[in-house]
Motif scaffolding. Structure first.
Motif: not given
Length: 409
Positions: A47-48, A50-52, A54, A56, A60, A175-176
């Motif tokens: 999830p992290d 994918g968020e950083e 951007q 879909s 992912i 962070t990841w």
């Protein structure tokens, strides 16, 4: 009446040491545990990531798909190499690839770079698993191979459990990207440790050869028929197919959509399932050595076929019982590989183990999308019926191929 395979196994085991693990294999098992933890630590970080970046949901998903693809295409070549290259060299290369791939993910700014990185991680993971399985079954005495595979399974599954757990805590604190960097550095430490131990072992071996060397072991005759090999590989494909479909995919969907369970509770249940797999592997190993390989494999397939039925009268309790029993039953798959070791010459053991692992990973690759599609387009009842039916059919097909008894007893 004893079979030819039994007589051959008895001949091998007569006078064989009772020691399950050599010093080399202790190192390999440790490397397997740590590198598996690095390879599988990615799940809670998706999830992290994918968020950083951007990404879909489909993108992912590609991250895990490319990881699985790296594993699928590597197993057989890794097994072929295991017949020709020392286990220390292959372990070194696996650790190096794991470090390179994980660093690529840590510093990658583009999805394409990350996909290349996770593919390399998948290659390293499959290579390490194949060399560990081959080395353990090759070196263990026939009457200890079940226990050797229990050690293999324990190390593998403990890494699969510990990696995501520690990664989740690390990502929460940092962070990841930092988490991936630390994990890659751990792979470098494994690499340097194996190199140091291999160098020391090489010096000792040279001294032993100069002093007269050791007697050449008696080669195991080739007693593995194509049908038996197909049966064992079919077991691997089926167990991983159903495990990927139920334990790694649909079980969580059922818990979320039909029971409204929280992520924490779902994680607790799947963690309990992981522990059940470790317990089951050790019990299966003892049964395989003390009774027969068949006595360890077939009952586990029966339980595997019955356990999905626990999800039909659905509630939180039956969900927990279902995932635990199902996970426990998957432990018999590792014992199927001992049939290959029992009946194969050491010169071809690696490539056969590679084929066995390749079909297992292919099942793990296909199971989630297949069973998820069945669940989406039908319902929970039919999904569980399909899972049970697949296992029953495979059990019927493989029972005869495994023979009445395949142990050394």
């Amino acid at each position: 009446m004893r079979t030819t395979a039994q007589k051959s196994l008895e001949a091998q085991s007569s006078g064989a040491p009772s020691k399950v693990m050599t010093s080399t294999n202790i190192v390999i098992v440790g490397a397997l545990f740590l590198l598996t933890a690095v390879a599988f630590m990615r799940t809670p970080l998706l999830p992290d990531m994918g968020e950083e970046l951007q990404l879909s949901a489909t993108q992912i998903g590609l991250i895990m798909t490319f990881f699985g693809l790296g594993r699928v295409v590597t197993n057989f070549p890794a097994g072929w190499l295991a017949d020709r290259v020392s286990s220390s060299v292959l372990s070194l290369s696996s650790a190096a690839l794991m470090a390179v791939g994980t660093y690529a993910v840590a510093f990658g700014q583009l999805l394409s770079v990350i996909l290349v990185g996770v593919t390399v991680v998948g290659i390293a993971s499959a290579s390490m698993s194949t060399v560990a399985m081959t080395s353990l079954t090759r070196e263990a005495p026939p009457n200890r191979r079940g226990q050797a595979m229990a050690i293999y399974s324990t190390s593998l599954m403990a890494g699969q459990m510990l990696g995501p757990a520690l990664a989740g805590f690390a990502a929460a604190a940092f962070t990841w990207r930092v988490t991936h960097s630390v994990a890659a550095s751990l792979a470098v430490v494994v690499l340097l440790t194996i190199a140091a131990i291999a160098w020391r072992s090489a010096r000792r071996s040279a001294t032993a050869v100069a002093a007269g060397g050791a007697a050449k072991p008696v080669e195991q005759p080739d007693l593995l028929t194509p049908w038996s090999m197909a049966a064992v590989c079919l077991i691997a494909f089926t167990v991983f197919f159903t495990m990927g479909g139920l334990l790694f995919t649909v079980a969580a969907l059922i818990a979320d959509e039909e029971l409204g369970m929280s992520t924490v509770v779902i994680g607790l249940g799947l963690g309990l399932a992981g522990f059940a797999r470790i317990v089951g592997a050790n019990i299966s190993g003892k049964i395989a050595d003390s009774v027969s390989r068949r006595a360890a494999i077939l009952p586990s397939l029966i339980v595997l076929a019955v356990s999905p039925l626990m999800f039909i009268p659905l509630n939180t309790v039956t969900w927990f019982i279902g995932v635990t029993i199902f996970a426990f039953a998957t432990s018999g798959v590792a014992i199927a590989s001992t049939v290959i070791a029992d009946r194969s010459p050491k010169r071809v053991l690696g490539r056969r183990m590679g084929l066995y692992r390749a079909l297992g990973d292919l099942g793990l690759f296909m199971g989630p999308v297949t069973i998820a599609a069945v669940y989406e387009h039908t319902d929970r009842l039919w999904t569980m019926v399909v899972l049970a039916a697949v296992t029953v059919i495979v059990m019927a097909l493989t029972t005869k191929a495994l023979g009445n008894r395949t142990s050394i007893n």
